[in-house]
Design an enzyme around this catalytic site. Structure first.
Site, PDB file in Angstrom:
ATOM      1  CB  SER A   1      -0.874   0.020   1.252  1.00 31.87           C
ATOM      2  OG  SER A   1      -0.107   0.417   2.377  1.00 31.87           O
ATOM      3  CG  ASP A   2       1.689   5.838  -0.963  1.00 31.96           C
ATOM      4  OD1 ASP A   2       2.639   5.845  -0.147  1.00 31.96           O
ATOM      5  OD2 ASP A   2       1.597   6.686  -1.871  1.00 31.96           O
ATOM      6  CE1 TYR A   3       5.229   7.204   5.906  1.00 33.32           C
ATOM      7  CE2 TYR A   3       3.173   7.743   6.981  1.00 33.32           C
ATOM      8  CZ  TYR A   3       4.545   7.633   7.010  1.00 33.32           C
ATOM      9  OH  TYR A   3       5.229   7.951   8.148  1.00 33.32           O
ATOM     10  CB  THR A   4      -1.536   5.734   6.584  1.00 34.40           C
ATOM     11  OG1 THR A   4      -1.440   6.996   5.918  1.00 34.40           O
ATOM     12  CG2 THR A   4      -0.517   5.668   7.687  1.00 34.40           C
TER      13      THR A   4
END
Ligand code: NOJ
Length: 756
Positions: A282-285
């Site tokens: 995933s991307d950051y959060t």
């Protein structure tokens, strides 16, 4: 079954089994999976950062050491340096039950410590070998520091320069973007991932992140599949075809479902249609952010993501904290977790980490391989090749080396803004300022410097831009005092070089702008300098296409230098003094004004195309602006001139599966040796879905000595005629095609052929 059929059956079977064996079922990984508990598998899906680097979200991970030792972490990012990485690897290898090594990720976007130009600048070189080389160097340097997984290349097509992250990609075109994606993946990963100088690459951000509404970062995207397949998806696919190891999802939603939870995207398209067998992070959060998107609580969005096909959760820890419950409640299956875990373990295996978890940790290498002379030399060359000469009024450029120069502008003696956005591993203080570069390359020139203006006088903007340190520094002197000093220098000089533009953090993540002009403080400086009547060369730095109609109309030369990286000053001096003749070409259209956005060369004709630049009622045009951009895609001048002639094609009619070859004569008619990017555009005149006016389908960068003529050959392969039709099949349809070959996307010379 006949004997021959039996043999064929056995052979095919072996191929199928071997294929499965080669991709999945690496014996060591399978053995390990057998021994793993559910919790241990979930732990591998967790990617954390202790927040040592640049955090790109509001959350950073806590208790990282304890979590690693408890087997709750599969990879770490934002940690650099062999010593620190060794400590972290020790936690994993010597304290956990199964001793599974960690992945070490990082954003090595345009170089590690040897910072190359921003990606949009590198793309402007149209030089695939050079781009690959910069990726190789980045991998060699980063791995010397213990990093084995790169969050690059970023291949998002961007047709909206308001979006600050246009700086991080290759621009607007899927054909060029695909070539660059491939070159970068090959550069980072090489042929053998267990080589300690190569690393896993990550193609990001799947998908369509560059098409966010209004150019506002993290915003929604709504796009039809035909446009998606033809215009936006090709570079991701090219990276996958080149063997990229991991894929990062984007923040935006697609058809109402954020990428991190989008099963159509992550499974139907990525795995089933494209055959991707690496892992998806995933991307950051971005998993947690699906709560704010409105898709449920943390457990719901985490289950959505895993079931969609996401394997690793960056920073948010939704997987870590909810997945066991979701298995117990039947919301996800253990099998899905095992699949995700397998993919991550396979990546570790490919890197050779099971054999030697410390393979990438070698203090001797980091001293030798990082930011050495050889790498800096390539950075200097790459920067020079990234520059685009936008205008050369009365051939002010190149400058003589014995000359009196007034060097002015807020970016002229400024190391803090040379590296560009997303260079967290670079050290701005090691970059070469323009002042130092000019002095070094032309020691006999007299060079006097004055700042002349602030990047901006807007203190509010400065606060927003200065999050990673001072980029916009507002001088203690008044704007009038600064201007006065610059004008006095200009009066005493033969020529003015003014280095102006954006600070590095005016582009990049969460740096969208709605006004793309040079900040007013600098515009005033430029106007006042022009009023002196001195010859003026503007060096423009920015992370995006700018709206500069006013400056382009002035009697000045303009060299677009993006943010050039660690060798900024040397490279700019090389070009200003003519040691290197600029040859860069724009890879994103420069609009006249923000109202024209989105603007790109491969627009469609519409049913009511305007036929002149004069306003036409009931035609597709504007009351208050032209349709034409300020500067087209593919545009860029040289100190020399090139003349195209004798465009011809080898066949007037071809059948399906056949190629055509076009030739054109190119002559260097000017006074300097130089390079030209010969560009080929194709128009599919009639087809089952509306075609773009033209599309790039070939290019060649050639060097010609002054006076030299060369015949340039470009081939169109059968797949160059194909497009995704209404059923999303990749087809070519019979009919007429026009082939344009020339210096930029406005070229008018054409030849035609038809496909039977
Ligand atoms: C957020 C960015 O969107 C992404 O490109 C980057 O790789 C991650 N942060 C990690 O730093």
């Amino acid at each position: 079954m006949s004997i021959s059929k039996y043999i064929l059956f056995t052979v095919l079977n072996t191929i199928v089994i071997y294929g499965a064996y080669a991709q999945h079922n690496i014996p060591q990984v399978e053995e390990l999976l057998q021994q793993m508990t559910l919790e241990e598998k979930i732990g591998q899906l967790n990617l954390v950062t202790p927040g040592g680097g640049i955090a790109t979200g509001s959350v950073v991970s806590d208790n990282v050491e304890a979590k690693i030792k408890a087997g709750k972490v599969g990879g770490l990012f934002g940690v650099a340096g062999p010593e620190k990485i060794k400590i972290a690897q020790d936690f994993a290898v010597n304290h956990t039950r199964l001793r599974i090594p960690l992945l070490f990720g990082s954003d090595v976007i345009h170089g590690y410590k040897t910072t190359f130009p921003i990606p949009l600048g590198l793309a402007s070189s149209w030089d695939m070998e050079l781009i690959k080389k910069t990726a190789q160097i980045a991998a060699k340097e980063a791995t010397a520091d213990g990093i084995n997984w790169n969050f690059s290349p970023m291949v998002d097509i961007a047709r909206d320069p308001r979006w600050g992250r246009i700086a991080e990609g290759a621009g607007e075109d899927p054909y060029l973007g695909s070539a660059i994606a491939k070159a970068m993946v090959q550069g980072y990963q090489g042929d053998n991932l267990s080589n300690d100088k190569t690393m896993l690459a990550t193609v990001k951000h799947l998908a369509l992140y560059g098409a966010v509404d209004g150019g506002r970062d993290y915003n929604s995207v709504d796009m039809g599949r035909v446009k998606m397949f033809n215009q936006y998806l090709p570079p991701y696919k090219a990276a996958i075809d080149a063997g990229v190891s991991s894929v990062m999802t984007s923040f935006n939603d697609i058809d109402g479902i954020p990428a991190s939870g989008n099963k159509w995207l992550l499974t139907d398209l990525l795995r089933d249609r494209w055959g991707f067998d690496g892992f998806v992070v995933s991307d950051y959060t971005s998993v947690n952010e699906m709560i704010a998107h409105g898709l449920g609580d943390l457990q719901a969005v985490s289950a959505l993501a895993l079931n969609a096909g996401l394997d690793m959760d960056m920073v948010g820890e939704g997987f870590l904290t909810t997945m066991k419950n979701s298995v117990e409640e039947g919301k996800v299956s253990e099998d899905q977790i095992t699949k995700a875990c397998r993919r991550i373990l396979e990546a570790k295996y490919k890197l050779g980490l099971f054999e030697d978890p410390y393979r990438y940790i070698d203090t001797k290498r980091s001293a030798k391989d990082i930011l050495n002379e050889e790498n800096r030399k390539i950075a200097r060359e790459a920067a020079a090749r990234s520059f685009v000469l936008l205008k050369n009024h009365e051939n002010i450029l190149p400058l003589k080396k014995v000359i009196k120069i007034a060097l002015v502008g807020p970016l002229a003696n400024n190391k803090k803004n040379m590296l560009g956005t997303w260079a967290p591993t670079g050290n701005p203080q090691l970059s070469v300022s323009i002042l130092d570069g000019l002095k070094k390359v032309a020691p006999r020139a007299t060079i006097a410097y004055a700042k002349g203006a602030n990047i901006s006088n807007d203190t509010e903007l400065a606060t927003k831009v200065n999050v990673f340190g001072p980029r916009i520094e507002i001088d203690k002197r008044t704007p009038e005092e600064m201007l006065q000093e610059a004008l006095e220098l200009a009066d005493e000089s033969d020529v003015v070089v003014a280095v102006v533009g954006e600070a590095t953090e005016m582009s990049g993540e969460a740096s969208s702008r709605t006004d793309l002009s040079i900040p007013e403080a600098q515009k005033k400086l430029i106007r006042a300098l022009v009023a002196t009547g001195k010859p003026i060369a503007l060096v423009l730095m920015s992370g995006r296409p700018m709206t500069i109609p006013e400056e382009l109309a002035l009697p000045v030369s303009i060299l677009q230098a993006w943010h050039p990286g660690v060798e900024a000053g040397n490279a700019i001096a090389d070009v200003l003094f003519g040691d290197y003749n600029p040859a860069g070409k724009l890879t994103a259209t420069w609009p006249v004004n923000v109202g024209q956005i989105p603007i790109y060369y491969s627009m469609k004709n519409t049913g009511r195309p305007a036929t002149s630049e004069t306003f036409q009622k009931f035609k597709s045009n504007y009351l208050d602006a032209p349709n034409a951009p300020l500067l087209p895609f593919g545009y860029g001048l040289s100190y020399t001139q090139f003349k195209y002639s004798d465009l011809s094609i080898d066949k007037e009619e071809i059948g399906q599966g056949q190629s055509v070859t076009v030739t054109v004569n190119l002559k260097n008619t000017g006074n300097y040796d130089g390079e030209e990017v010969v560009q080929l555009y194709l128009r599919d005149v009639v087809r089952s879905i509306t075609p773009p006016i033209r599309e790039l389908k070939g290019f060649k960068k050639v060097f010609l000595r002054k006076g030299e003529t060369r015949t340039i050959t470009l081939a169109l392969a059968p797949e160059d005629l194909k497009f995704y039709n209404g059923q999303l099949d990749f087809v070519s349809e019979p009919g007429e095609f026009e082939v344009y070959v020339g210096t930029d996307s406005n070229v008018t010379e054409k030849v035609t052929f038809s496909l039977k």
